[in-house]
Design a protein around this motif. Structure first.
Motif, PDB file in Angstrom:
ATOM      1  N   ALA A 170       0.821  -1.211   0.000  1.00 24.97           N
ATOM      2  CA  ALA A 170       0.000   0.000   0.000  1.00 24.97           C
ATOM      3  C   ALA A 170       0.855   1.262   0.000  1.00 24.97           C
ATOM      4  CB  ALA A 170      -0.937  -0.013   1.205  1.00 24.97           C
ATOM      5  N   CYS A 171       1.866   1.292   0.835  1.00 30.59           N
ATOM      6  CA  CYS A 171       2.724   2.479   0.916  1.00 30.59           C
ATOM      7  C   CYS A 171       3.519   2.687  -0.372  1.00 30.59           C
ATOM      8  CB  CYS A 171       3.659   2.361   2.109  1.00 30.59           C
ATOM      9  SG  CYS A 171       2.842   2.513   3.708  1.00 30.59           S
ATOM     10  N   VAL A 221      -2.496   4.819   4.589  1.00 30.78           N
ATOM     11  CA  VAL A 221      -2.591   3.680   5.502  1.00 30.78           C
ATOM     12  C   VAL A 221      -2.849   4.179   6.919  1.00 30.78           C
ATOM     13  CG1 VAL A 221      -1.367   1.716   6.515  1.00 30.78           C
ATOM     14  CG2 VAL A 221      -1.056   2.255   4.091  1.00 30.78           C
ATOM     15  N   ARG A 222      -3.790   3.545   7.590  1.00 30.48           N
ATOM     16  CA  ARG A 222      -4.048   3.823   8.995  1.00 30.48           C
ATOM     17  C   ARG A 222      -4.048   2.508   9.766  1.00 30.48           C
ATOM     18  NH1 ARG A 222      -2.649   8.082   8.168  1.00 30.48           N
ATOM     19  NH2 ARG A 222      -3.644  10.111   8.530  1.00 30.48           N
ATOM     20  N   ILE A 223      -3.390   2.504  10.933  1.00 29.97           N
ATOM     21  CA  ILE A 223      -3.274   1.326  11.785  1.00 29.97           C
ATOM     22  C   ILE A 223      -3.999   1.596  13.095  1.00 29.97           C
ATOM     23  CG2 ILE A 223      -1.684  -0.278  12.899  1.00 29.97           C
ATOM     24  CD1 ILE A 223      -1.430  -0.116   9.827  1.00 29.97           C
ATOM     25  N   VAL A 244      -6.583  -2.774  -7.815  1.00 30.43           N
ATOM     26  CA  VAL A 244      -5.565  -3.403  -8.656  1.00 30.43           C
ATOM     27  C   VAL A 244      -4.350  -3.766  -7.806  1.00 30.43           C
ATOM     28  CG1 VAL A 244      -4.051  -3.109 -10.658  1.00 30.43           C
ATOM     29  CG2 VAL A 244      -6.374  -2.159 -10.691  1.00 30.43           C
ATOM     30  N   VAL A 245      -3.922  -2.836  -6.947  1.00 30.99           N
ATOM     31  CA  VAL A 245      -2.788  -3.095  -6.053  1.00 30.99           C
ATOM     32  C   VAL A 245      -3.070  -4.316  -5.179  1.00 30.99           C
ATOM     33  CG1 VAL A 245      -1.460  -2.172  -4.099  1.00 30.99           C
ATOM     34  CG2 VAL A 245      -2.043  -0.685  -6.031  1.00 30.99           C
ATOM     35  N   PRO A 288       7.672  -2.205   3.991  1.00 31.19           N
ATOM     36  CA  PRO A 288       7.109  -0.885   4.238  1.00 31.19           C
ATOM     37  C   PRO A 288       8.186   0.115   4.581  1.00 31.19           C
ATOM     38  CG  PRO A 288       6.743  -2.307   6.113  1.00 31.19           C
ATOM     39  CD  PRO A 288       7.345  -3.160   5.042  1.00 31.19           C
ATOM     40  N   PRO A 289       8.062   1.368   4.145  1.00 29.85           N
ATOM     41  CA  PRO A 289       9.012   2.395   4.542  1.00 29.85           C
ATOM     42  C   PRO A 289       8.893   2.679   6.028  1.00 29.85           C
ATOM     43  CG  PRO A 289       7.148   3.359   3.385  1.00 29.85           C
ATOM     44  CD  PRO A 289       7.004   1.870   3.294  1.00 29.85           C
TER      45      PRO A 289
END
Length: 220
Positions: free
Chosen positions: A103-104, A110-112, A185-186, A210-211
């Motif tokens: 996602a990133c 993105v939310r956690i 699509v991702v 993930p970054p």
């Protein structure tokens, strides 16, 4: 919820079982799901998302809420805008890393959020729908134990504990309207639903990392 549906959800003992049942509900093969109006399936607007959502559920990501990207005049005559968005619960750390990394890397928001005794990670919500420019709905935000009880009634006790202490990931397209449909699509390349696209960074087998900062929200 019918007695037979209630038994099916109660019999689920693992996240894999839960994901399969959620996929069957999305596909219309089970009439009801916990925490949702009995004998109602997904909203009509999400019909084209069912293959993507079912594949996510069968890959270990149990989806709980989603909406497509949209921009246009609503039934009330006012201007509505939606960001494509999905919320999932993830209990496997490796699957979590793959999801957030994909996602990133795609520039998605993105939310956690977690529901744990120590509070866990609680990132702020993201507005996902507006009506004439005013916020209507959001994805992400604090999750309480009361929320969990409403969302997952009737599960096996051990499975409920696993789901309640899992990580809730909200992924939102930064764009309003149909351009944000790239989100699906991702996710399709993440689960393998789409393959053999040389232009897709998800065509390979190596998971993305993930970054350091997973918060990619753009100002709304």
């Amino acid at each position: 919820m019918s007695r037979s549906d209630r038994r099916r959800w109660r019999s689920a003992g693992t996240i894999t079982d839960l994901g399969e049942l959620m996929a069957l509900w999305l596909e219309g093969k089970i009439a009801s799901r916990p925490g949702y109006q009995p004998r109602y399936g997904p909203d009509d607007e999400t019909a084209h998302l069912v293959p993507t959502l079912a594949a996510l559920c069968r890959a270990g990501y149990v989806t709980t809420c989603s909406q497509p990207g949209f921009a246009g005049t609503g039934a009330d005559g006012l201007w509505w805008e939606q960001r494509a968005a999905v919320e999932l619960v993830v209990t496997n750390p490796k699957l979590f890393q793959r999801l957030v990394g994909a996602a990133c890397a795609a520039g998605l928001v993105v939310r956690i959020n977690e529901c744990r005794p120590d509070g866990g990670v609680q990132e702020p919500p993201v507005v996902a729908t507006t009506r004439d420019g005013e916020p209507v709905t959001a994805f992400g935000g604090r999750i309480s134990r009361a929320d969990m009880a409403i969302q997952w009634p009737g599960l096996d006790r051990d499975l409920y504990r696993e789901v309640r202490t899992g990580t809730y990931v909200s992924i939102i397209a930064p764009e309003y309207g149909t351009p944000g449909e790239r989100l699906w699509v991702v996710l399709d390349f993440l689960t393998g639903l789409r393959q053999h696209d040389p232009n897709s960074p998800w065509n390979g087998s190596a998971p993305a990392s993930p970054p350091a900062n997973a918060d990619k929200e753009r100002p709304s």
